[in-house]
Design an enzyme around this catalytic site. Structure first.
Site, PDB file in Angstrom:
ATOM      1  N   HIS A  62       0.825  -1.208   0.000  1.00 32.22           N
ATOM      2  CA  HIS A  62       0.000   0.000   0.000  1.00 32.22           C
ATOM      3  C   HIS A  62       0.865   1.266   0.000  1.00 32.22           C
ATOM      4  O   HIS A  62       1.213   1.806   1.044  1.00 32.22           O
ATOM      5  CB  HIS A  62      -0.909  -0.030   1.235  1.00 32.22           C
ATOM      6  CG  HIS A  62      -2.081   0.898   1.157  1.00 32.22           C
ATOM      7  ND1 HIS A  62      -3.355   0.514   1.520  1.00 32.22           N
ATOM      8  CD2 HIS A  62      -2.190   2.187   0.770  1.00 32.22           C
ATOM      9  CE1 HIS A  62      -4.184   1.532   1.360  1.00 32.22           C
ATOM     10  NE2 HIS A  62      -3.500   2.561   0.915  1.00 32.22           N
ATOM     11  N   HIS A  64       1.432   5.190  -1.907  1.00 35.22           N
ATOM     12  CA  HIS A  64       0.957   6.253  -2.804  1.00 35.22           C
ATOM     13  C   HIS A  64       2.176   6.950  -3.393  1.00 35.22           C
ATOM     14  O   HIS A  64       2.893   7.639  -2.676  1.00 35.22           O
ATOM     15  CB  HIS A  64       0.077   7.249  -2.039  1.00 35.22           C
ATOM     16  CG  HIS A  64      -1.187   6.641  -1.508  1.00 35.22           C
ATOM     17  ND1 HIS A  64      -2.327   6.491  -2.275  1.00 35.22           N
ATOM     18  CD2 HIS A  64      -1.483   6.093  -0.300  1.00 35.22           C
ATOM     19  CE1 HIS A  64      -3.281   5.901  -1.554  1.00 35.22           C
ATOM     20  NE2 HIS A  64      -2.791   5.645  -0.354  1.00 35.22           N
ATOM     21  N   ARG A  66       2.059   9.078  -6.068  1.00 31.71           N
ATOM     22  CA  ARG A  66       1.659  10.438  -6.507  1.00 31.71           C
ATOM     23  C   ARG A  66       1.956  10.767  -7.963  1.00 31.71           C
ATOM     24  O   ARG A  66       1.539  11.824  -8.439  1.00 31.71           O
ATOM     25  CB  ARG A  66       2.284  11.525  -5.618  1.00 31.71           C
ATOM     26  CG  ARG A  66       2.016  11.382  -4.126  1.00 31.71           C
ATOM     27  CD  ARG A  66       0.534  11.428  -3.788  1.00 31.71           C
ATOM     28  NE  ARG A  66       0.309  11.494  -2.341  1.00 31.71           N
ATOM     29  CZ  ARG A  66      -0.777  11.016  -1.741  1.00 31.71           C
ATOM     30  NH1 ARG A  66      -1.741  10.454  -2.456  1.00 31.71           N
ATOM     31  NH2 ARG A  66      -0.932  11.108  -0.440  1.00 31.71           N
ATOM     32  N   ASN A  96      -4.883   6.263  -6.990  1.00 25.30           N
ATOM     33  CA  ASN A  96      -5.523   7.587  -6.858  1.00 25.30           C
ATOM     34  C   ASN A  96      -4.581   8.721  -7.248  1.00 25.30           C
ATOM     35  O   ASN A  96      -4.310   9.645  -6.492  1.00 25.30           O
ATOM     36  CB  ASN A  96      -6.081   7.800  -5.445  1.00 25.30           C
ATOM     37  CG  ASN A  96      -5.016   7.748  -4.372  1.00 25.30           C
ATOM     38  OD1 ASN A  96      -3.975   7.112  -4.548  1.00 25.30           O
ATOM     39  ND2 ASN A  96      -5.263   8.418  -3.260  1.00 25.30           N
ATOM     40  N   HIS A 234      -5.469  -1.363   5.304  1.00 23.76           N
ATOM     41  CA  HIS A 234      -5.256  -0.676   6.599  1.00 23.76           C
ATOM     42  C   HIS A 234      -6.382  -0.880   7.633  1.00 23.76           C
ATOM     43  O   HIS A 234      -7.049   0.046   8.041  1.00 23.76           O
ATOM     44  CB  HIS A 234      -5.004   0.819   6.392  1.00 23.76           C
ATOM     45  CG  HIS A 234      -5.882   1.486   5.359  1.00 23.76           C
ATOM     46  ND1 HIS A 234      -7.243   1.371   5.343  1.00 23.76           N
ATOM     47  CD2 HIS A 234      -5.556   2.272   4.301  1.00 23.76           C
ATOM     48  CE1 HIS A 234      -7.718   2.061   4.325  1.00 23.76           C
ATOM     49  NE2 HIS A 234      -6.714   2.613   3.676  1.00 23.76           N
ATOM     50  N   ASP A 309       0.784   2.342   3.841  1.00 27.50           N
ATOM     51  CA  ASP A 309      -0.096   3.454   3.450  1.00 27.50           C
ATOM     52  C   ASP A 309       0.708   4.749   3.350  1.00 27.50           C
ATOM     53  O   ASP A 309       0.242   5.825   3.759  1.00 27.50           O
ATOM     54  CB  ASP A 309      -1.273   3.614   4.425  1.00 27.50           C
ATOM     55  CG  ASP A 309      -2.391   4.490   3.831  1.00 27.50           C
ATOM     56  OD1 ASP A 309      -2.303   4.864   2.640  1.00 27.50           O
ATOM     57  OD2 ASP A 309      -3.344   4.808   4.578  1.00 27.50           O
TER      58      ASP A 309
END
Ligand SMILES: [Zn+2]
Length: 429
Positions: A62, A64, A66, A96, A234, A309
């Site tokens: 997990h 991110h 960007r 995302n 999570h 995360d």
């Protein structure tokens, strides 16, 4: 072709084969060629691992990254460098971004950029629905063919149970796990921290734990009904852990991950940091009862993996009033040290189990390569020094962002080298 590398004199731990012994590891042509005592290799570079532990490379389910879209917060290149510094040899990239990774072309962009610029393996995760709008399913065949290893609408979770049912059925056709950030957005609306005595005392708008639990219950039921694989991101509430435990007991294909911060902090940290949004994340830091339940889930196998995360944000997004600040903290570079320092050194978690939760656990949960030390397999290896004591200093972060509540904390047990396909991509000594 990479030079031969001999990792000498370390304690080799590989939970996938119940290996825990003093041994050397020889890497040739990017692959593990031998594991055993007193290995010799003429001309090989030698890494002195005396006092250190040698394990399969850590895998983060997990992250991110960007990129594309918010390269001011992180890029595929800088996120990969942060991962390597944290002992991770592979990360799964959440979709995302801007644009959302809901197409083969965006997936291909990530795969190709990673191939060029990332020093660790990057596995893209595609969006469950187009634009993560919760309505129309993405084209999973295309996503999988382009390199996606799972689908998720993390951050904008699917609210409609009918859409989730269709997603699980469709994903099963392509053997793709569906990763869900479980949150009922009506129940949690406006919440900036966990609902409880601390939020009341501080006067901060809050979201109740049941807003997570109710969606985990839904997902377990839908995974059971559709005979599909759902992975709970999570996990942070006692009720959610209980739902996964009951689901697993009756054979549902449900797996789960927990973050280091939910294992070591509670909502009391929000009070201790005196309204500093550095403790604002989603799911929020929960009660001590929830923290203990997540810990129990780690110990009894309900939870399969520790995942970071890792959520980089600019200072502008984080330094403002608690209500307005962005959710999330960076985690790749502190995950291992934090879990080792707080959980292993206190005796709450066995070192072998921690390694398992960072290696074979995540690999098995999502069906990824790696997670084991096997002769002939690509040499993805992490070496850490369980005795190294160091302060968390943001100036030394390889990632672009600095939003960590663990800054200035002294932790014991740090990665000292990370090896990907036989090449040392990070070393601190
Ligand atoms: Zn999430």
């Amino acid at each position: 072709m990479a030079q031969a590398l001999l990792i000498r004199g370390g304690r080799v731990i590989d939970p996938s084969s119940r290996l825990d012994t003093r041994a050397d590891v020889l890497i040739e042509d990017g692959r593990i060629s031998q594991i055993g005592p007193g290995l010799k290799a003429r001309g090989a570079e030698v890494f002195d691992a005396a006092g250190c532990v040698v394990t399969p490379g850590f895998i983060d389910l997990h992250t991110h990254l960007r990129e594309p879209g918010r390269e001011d917060k992180e890029t595929i290149a800088t996120g990969a460098r942060a991962a390597a510094a944290g002992g991770f040899t592979a990360v799964c990239a959440m979709p995302n971004t801007t644009p959302v990774n809901d197409s083969a072309s965006t997936t291909r962009f990530i795969v190709e950029t990673a191939k060029r610029e990332a020093i660790v393996h990057v596995y893209p995760i595609g969006a469950i629905t187009r634009g993560s709008n919760g309505e129309e399913l993405s084209e999973y065949a295309d996503l999988k063919a382009a390199g996606c290893i799972a689908v998720s609408d993390d951050g904008r979770p699917v609210q409609n149970a009918r859409v989730m049912r269709r997603a699980l059925e469709y994903a099963r056709t392509f053997n793709l796990p569906v990763i869900d950030h479980c949150e009922d957005l009506d129940l949690s609306k406006g919440g900036a921290m966990n609902e409880g005595p601390v939020s009341v005392a501080m006067g901060i708008p809050s979201a109740p734990a049941v807003s997570e639990t109710i969606m985990v219950e839904r997902d377990v039921l839908l995974a059971e009904y559709t005979r599909s694989h759902v992975h709970i991101a999570h996990i942070s509430t006692a009720g959610a852990v209980d739902a996964v435990r009951r689901g697993k007991a009756r054979g549902v294909r449900v797996t789960a991950e927990a973050t280091p911060h939910h294992l070591v902090l509670t909502d009391e940290a929000v009070r201790a940091h005196d309204y500093d949004p550095i403790t604002k994340m989603n799911p929020p830091l929960r009660s001590e009862e929830d923290r203990q339940a997540v810990m129990a889930g780690l110990l009894d196998g309900t939870i399969d993996a520790i995942a970071t995360d890792h959520a980089p944000h600019t200072t502008e997004d984080k330094v403002c009033e608690f209500d307005c600040a962005a959710f999330g903290i960076v985690g790749l570079e502190t995950a291992f040290a934090l879990c080792h320092d707080v959980l292993v050194r206190s005796g709450a978690l066995d070192l072998n189990r921690l390694v398992q939760l960072l290696t074979a656990g995540p690999a098995r949960a999502l069906g990824l390569p790696g997670g084991a030390l096997e002769k002939g397999r690509p040499a993805d290896i992490t070496i850490f020094d369980p005795a190294e004591s160091r302060k968390v200093e943001p100036e030394s972060f390889r990632g672009k962002s600095r939003n960590s509540p663990f800054v200035a904390r002294t932790l014991v047990g740090w990665p000292v080298a990370t090896i990907v396909d036989g090449v040392i991509v990070f070393r601190s000594r």
